[in-house]
Design a protein around this motif. Structure first.
Motif, PDB file in Angstrom:
ATOM      1  N   UNK A 109      -4.408  12.521  -5.243  1.00 18.29           N
ATOM      2  CA  UNK A 109      -5.625  11.722  -5.278  1.00 18.29           C
ATOM      3  C   UNK A 109      -5.999  11.260  -6.687  1.00 18.29           C
ATOM      4  N   UNK A 110      -5.188  11.573  -7.662  1.00 18.12           N
ATOM      5  CA  UNK A 110      -5.449  11.128  -9.034  1.00 18.12           C
ATOM      6  C   UNK A 110      -5.028   9.676  -9.217  1.00 18.12           C
ATOM      7  N   UNK A 111      -5.458   9.084 -10.323  1.00 15.36           N
ATOM      8  CA  UNK A 111      -5.035   7.724 -10.642  1.00 15.36           C
ATOM      9  C   UNK A 111      -3.576   7.751 -11.086  1.00 15.36           C
ATOM     10  N   UNK A 163      -0.529  13.042 -12.007  1.00 16.22           N
ATOM     11  CA  UNK A 163      -0.398  12.269 -10.768  1.00 16.22           C
ATOM     12  C   UNK A 163       0.958  12.567 -10.125  1.00 16.22           C
ATOM     13  N   UNK A 164       0.952  12.673  -8.800  1.00 11.84           N
ATOM     14  CA  UNK A 164       2.201  12.887  -8.078  1.00 11.84           C
ATOM     15  C   UNK A 164       2.242  11.925  -6.894  1.00 11.84           C
ATOM     16  N   UNK A 165       3.400  11.357  -6.670  1.00  4.86           N
ATOM     17  CA  UNK A 165       3.554  10.431  -5.561  1.00  4.86           C
ATOM     18  C   UNK A 165       3.616  11.203  -4.249  1.00  4.86           C
ATOM     19  N   UNK A 166       2.896  10.717  -3.253  1.00  3.62           N
ATOM     20  CA  UNK A 166       2.874  11.349  -1.931  1.00  3.62           C
ATOM     21  C   UNK A 166       4.087  10.860  -1.147  1.00  3.62           C
ATOM     22  N   UNK A 167       4.943  11.778  -0.778  1.00  2.00           N
ATOM     23  CA  UNK A 167       6.143  11.416  -0.034  1.00  2.00           C
ATOM     24  C   UNK A 167       5.871  11.215   1.446  1.00  2.00           C
ATOM     25  N   UNK A 168       6.859  10.662   2.119  1.00  2.00           N
ATOM     26  CA  UNK A 168       6.735  10.410   3.555  1.00  2.00           C
ATOM     27  C   UNK A 168       6.522  11.703   4.343  1.00  2.00           C
ATOM     28  N   UNK A 169       7.215  12.778   3.940  1.00  2.49           N
ATOM     29  CA  UNK A 169       7.122  14.043   4.669  1.00  2.49           C
ATOM     30  C   UNK A 169       5.696  14.598   4.644  1.00  2.49           C
ATOM     31  N   UNK A 170       5.038  14.525   3.508  1.00  3.52           N
ATOM     32  CA  UNK A 170       3.683  15.059   3.391  1.00  3.52           C
ATOM     33  C   UNK A 170       2.716  14.235   4.231  1.00  3.52           C
ATOM     34  N   UNK A 171       2.808  12.920   4.131  1.00  3.00           N
ATOM     35  CA  UNK A 171       1.919  12.067   4.920  1.00  3.00           C
ATOM     36  C   UNK A 171       2.180  12.250   6.412  1.00  3.00           C
ATOM     37  N   UNK A 172       3.447  12.326   6.810  1.00  2.00           N
ATOM     38  CA  UNK A 172       3.797  12.532   8.222  1.00  2.00           C
ATOM     39  C   UNK A 172       3.225  13.852   8.738  1.00  2.00           C
ATOM     40  N   UNK A 173       3.380  14.919   7.958  1.00  2.00           N
ATOM     41  CA  UNK A 173       2.843  16.216   8.367  1.00  2.00           C
ATOM     42  C   UNK A 173       1.321  16.187   8.440  1.00  2.00           C
ATOM     43  N   UNK A 188       0.848  -1.165   0.000  1.00  9.28           N
ATOM     44  CA  UNK A 188       0.000   0.000   0.000  1.00  9.28           C
ATOM     45  C   UNK A 188       0.907   1.245   0.000  1.00  9.28           C
ATOM     46  N   UNK A 189       0.621   2.177  -0.871  1.00  8.99           N
ATOM     47  CA  UNK A 189       1.439   3.383  -0.992  1.00  8.99           C
ATOM     48  C   UNK A 189       0.935   4.490  -0.067  1.00  8.99           C
ATOM     49  N   UNK A 190       1.751   5.522   0.079  1.00  7.64           N
ATOM     50  CA  UNK A 190       1.327   6.685   0.866  1.00  7.64           C
ATOM     51  C   UNK A 190       0.079   7.310   0.258  1.00  7.64           C
ATOM     52  N   UNK A 191       0.001   7.313  -1.082  1.00 13.20           N
ATOM     53  CA  UNK A 191      -1.175   7.861  -1.755  1.00 13.20           C
ATOM     54  C   UNK A 191      -2.429   7.086  -1.351  1.00 13.20           C
ATOM     55  N   UNK A 192      -2.325   5.765  -1.304  1.00 10.61           N
ATOM     56  CA  UNK A 192      -3.470   4.935  -0.911  1.00 10.61           C
ATOM     57  C   UNK A 192      -3.903   5.246   0.523  1.00 10.61           C
TER      58      UNK A 192
END
Length: 88
Positions: free
Chosen positions: A41-43, A49-59, A1-5
């Motif tokens: 949130x795009x496909x 589409x842009x990959x969600x990095x760890x920093x964004x998800x952590x914040x 599962x990715x950060x985007x998911x």
């Protein structure tokens, strides 16, 4: 599962709109625009589409804690606490 998911699933589960997510990220002094946010949130096959990095998800997760619980109360310094205990 990715950060985007993970980000998508949290957004749906908590029924968050883009503007709410932007405000949640601002709680931890992380600035992002709605269009930058929409790219997460795009496909995967979408050209923007842009990959969600760890920093964004952590914040986002740190901001979500503040959003749901409120800010942490200020802690008194150990010196102030020890002075209170000795002045009885």
């Amino acid at each position: 599962m990715t950060n985007n998911d993970i980000f998508k699933k949290l957004r749906v589960a908590l029924k968050l709109r883009d503007d709410e997510i932007v405000k949640i990220l601002e709680l931890v002094d992380f600035r992002i625009t709605k269009s930058e946010l929409g790219a997460f949130f795009r496909k995967e096959d979408h050209p923007k589409y842009m990959e969600c990095g760890d920093q964004i998800l952590r914040n986002f997760l740190n901001g979500l804690v503040i959003h749901l619980r409120g800010p942490m109360p200020k802690k008194e310094s150990k010196l102030a606490t020890s002075n209170k205990n000795t002045k009885k």
